[in-house]
Design an enzyme around this catalytic site. Structure first.
Site, mmCIF file in Angstrom:
data_model
loop_
_atom_site.group_PDB
_atom_site.id
_atom_site.type_symbol
_atom_site.label_atom_id
_atom_site.label_comp_id
_atom_site.label_asym_id
_atom_site.label_seq_id
_atom_site.Cartn_x
_atom_site.Cartn_y
_atom_site.Cartn_z
ATOM 1 N N SER A 175 18.808 14.068 36.288
ATOM 2 C CA SER A 175 17.734 13.359 36.629
ATOM 3 C C SER A 175 17.099 12.480 35.326
ATOM 4 C CB SER A 175 16.754 13.940 37.460
ATOM 5 O OG SER A 175 16.065 14.957 36.488
ATOM 6 N N HIS B 267 19.553 15.110 43.331
ATOM 7 C CA HIS B 267 19.442 13.536 42.873
ATOM 8 C C HIS B 267 20.723 12.797 43.508
ATOM 9 C CE1 HIS B 267 15.691 13.689 40.937
ATOM 10 N NE2 HIS B 267 16.078 14.768 40.368
ATOM 11 N N LYS C 214 13.624 14.586 48.424
ATOM 12 C CA LYS C 214 13.997 13.580 47.590
ATOM 13 C C LYS C 214 14.494 12.261 48.640
ATOM 14 C CE LYS C 214 13.812 16.006 43.266
ATOM 15 N NZ LYS C 214 14.529 17.148 42.545
HETATM 16 C C1 LIG Z 1 13.869 18.534 42.407
HETATM 17 C C2 LIG Z 1 15.092 19.239 42.039
HETATM 18 C C3 LIG Z 1 15.038 20.475 42.473
HETATM 19 C C4 LIG Z 1 13.865 21.124 43.352
HETATM 20 O O1 LIG Z 1 13.882 20.621 44.700
HETATM 21 P P1 LIG Z 1 12.739 20.941 45.539
HETATM 22 O O2 LIG Z 1 13.338 21.024 46.853
HETATM 23 O O3 LIG Z 1 11.492 19.982 45.291
HETATM 24 O O4 LIG Z 1 12.080 22.272 45.322
HETATM 25 C C5 LIG Z 1 16.216 21.348 42.067
HETATM 26 N N1 LIG Z 1 17.239 20.874 41.459
HETATM 27 C C6 LIG Z 1 17.087 19.472 40.997
HETATM 28 C C7 LIG Z 1 18.379 19.372 40.083
HETATM 29 C C8 LIG Z 1 16.068 18.777 41.400
HETATM 30 O O5 LIG Z 1 16.161 17.706 40.844
#
Ligand SMILES: *Cc1c(COP(=O)(O)O)cnc(C)c1O
Length: 401
Positions: free
Chosen positions: A187, A215, A246
């Site tokens: 990210s 992502h 997300k």
């Molecule tokens: C945002 C993210 C997470 C965590 O996700 P949540 O559902 O908010 O706990 C895990 N791995 C990656 C690569 C992320 O970008």
């Protein structure tokens, strides 16, 4: 506790916080007074175009998603007051697990309260000291924590470096089971993992492959299935973790997906699943509706990629340097930390919300602002953002042209 002991503890915390502030590492929280979306209201009443949410498909704050969650709440109630295996599984949870499996092209799926929990609880039940986990050096914190909780031998390969991955696979040759673990998309830079090459190496050295699709799920690949579709390795990934927080709606929730025996083992042994409450039915119901619509049409995914291509082309034309790529994460390089800070602050004044990153979050001399495109951005909003970039860039003297 004595006064002295108390002072030592609380005083120590105060000092550490002060140090963070001095180093510019203290993270203040931005307060929004509106729904999430391509345009938001700040607490100060200012209207801002939002360029820093993981709202890739524009579903956060979207009316029909909110309505689907209300419908699910009316049907299934507010919450379960239970873990899944006692009395916390409703039809909507099973339907969502099936829908995620179908979307990703896997056999079965298990839900968690967050992807952080999915990654935290995936390794320990499946691997022990006889095994090896081979992990990209820049993998997400939750993968790193999950690996820490597991007794398997740890091997780390330099970020996105296939030669080093191969060296680590050789170093792990005498281990029973080996698994390569990578973020599907990283990210900070929008770097897409080279899954075609990773899968080939895994086949050569007899390793499993796991990807974290936080992502990517919902918009990478021709029909938005993820990085495995993007790289044409659908069906060749052993374990996929991802988030519902997300692109897929933006509330919260996570999942692990893969072969039936993997998912069944996790249901029996994965601690964040066994000892934490069921995902709220409102989220399960809304996520189900999101997956249904994304399976029917690639419209949102297509609009996101059009917006991304437009922004990447125009921001370079104006005279900014970006990290090349195709992902909706666009790092606009400013190199110098104070410049990045000033730039983000000036963009806020000009009505654009974005975040600056500098050392130690990114390497020294690599300071930047990170833009994240959304399907919800209109061309008019993007043009306003580009005009603000140009103005702030001129004022700070950082345009190449
Ligand atoms: C945002 C993210 C997470 C965590 O996700 P949540 O559902 O908010 O706990 C895990 N791995 C990656 C690569 C992320 O970008």
């Amino acid at each position: 506790m004595s006064e002295q002991a108390k002072n030592a503890f609380y005083g120590g915390l105060q000092q550490n916080l002060e140090k963070l502030r001095e180093q510019g590492l203290y993270k203040p929280e931005r307060v929004l007074a509106s729904r999430q979306g391509s345009e938001v209201q700040g607490e100060d009443g200012r209207t801002l175009i939002n360029m820093c949410a993981n709202n890739y498909l524009g579903l956060s704050g979207q009316e029909w998603v909110a309505q689907a969650s209300i419908d699910a709440t009316e049907k299934y109630g507010y919450g379960l007051s239970s873990v899944r295996f006692i009395c916390g599984t409703q039809t909507v949870h099973k339907q969502l697990e099936q829908a995620i499996s179908k979307f990703l092209g896997t056999e079965d799926t298990i839900l968690y309260a967050a992807a952080f929990d999915a990654n935290g609880g995936v390794f320990e039940p499946l691997f022990d000291e006889n095994d090896a986990i081979i992990s990209d050096a820049l993998n997400h914190a939750s993968i790193i924590d999950g690996i820490r909780l597991c007794k398997a031998a740890r091997f780390r390969y330099a970020h996105n470096d296939m030669a080093d991955l191969e060296a680590q696979l050789k170093a792990a040759a005498d281990k029973r089971h080996k698994i390569i673990v990578t973020d599907g998309v990283f990210s900070m830079d929008g770097t897409i993992a080279q899954l075609d090459k990773i899968v080939a190496l895994a086949e050569q050295y007899g390793a499993l492959v796991m990807i974290d699709e936080c992502h990517a799920s919902g918009f990478m690949g021709k029909t938005g299935r993820g990085t495995h579709e993007h790289h044409n390795v659908l069906g060749k990934i052993d374990i996929i973790t991802g988030t519902l927080g997300k692109a897929l709606g933006g509330a919260m929730g996570g999942f692990t997906s893969g072969r039936k025996e993997v998912i069944d083992t996790l249901r029996q042994k994965s601690r964040p699943y066994l000892f934490s409450n069921t995902l709220a039915p409102s989220i399960a119901g809304a996520s189900l509706e999101v997956l249904k619509r994304l399976s029917e049409s690639t419209e949102l995914r297509d609009r996101l990629h059009e917006n991304t291509a437009y922004f990447r082309k125009e921001i370079e034309r104006i005279g900014f340097t970006i990290k090349p790529g195709t992902h909706p994460v666009v790092p606009v390089m400013l190199f110098d930390a104070p410049v990045a800070q000033k730039f983000a602050a000036r963009m806020y004044e000009l009505g654009v919300l974005l975040s600056g990153f500098f050392y130690p979050v990114v390497p020294m001399g690599q300071a930047r602002v990170r833009v994240q495109l959304s399907a919800a951005h209109t061309r008019e909003q993007l043009d306003k953002v580009l005009a603000a970039f140009e103005q702030a860039g001129r004022e700070l003297g950082i345009l190449k042209n």
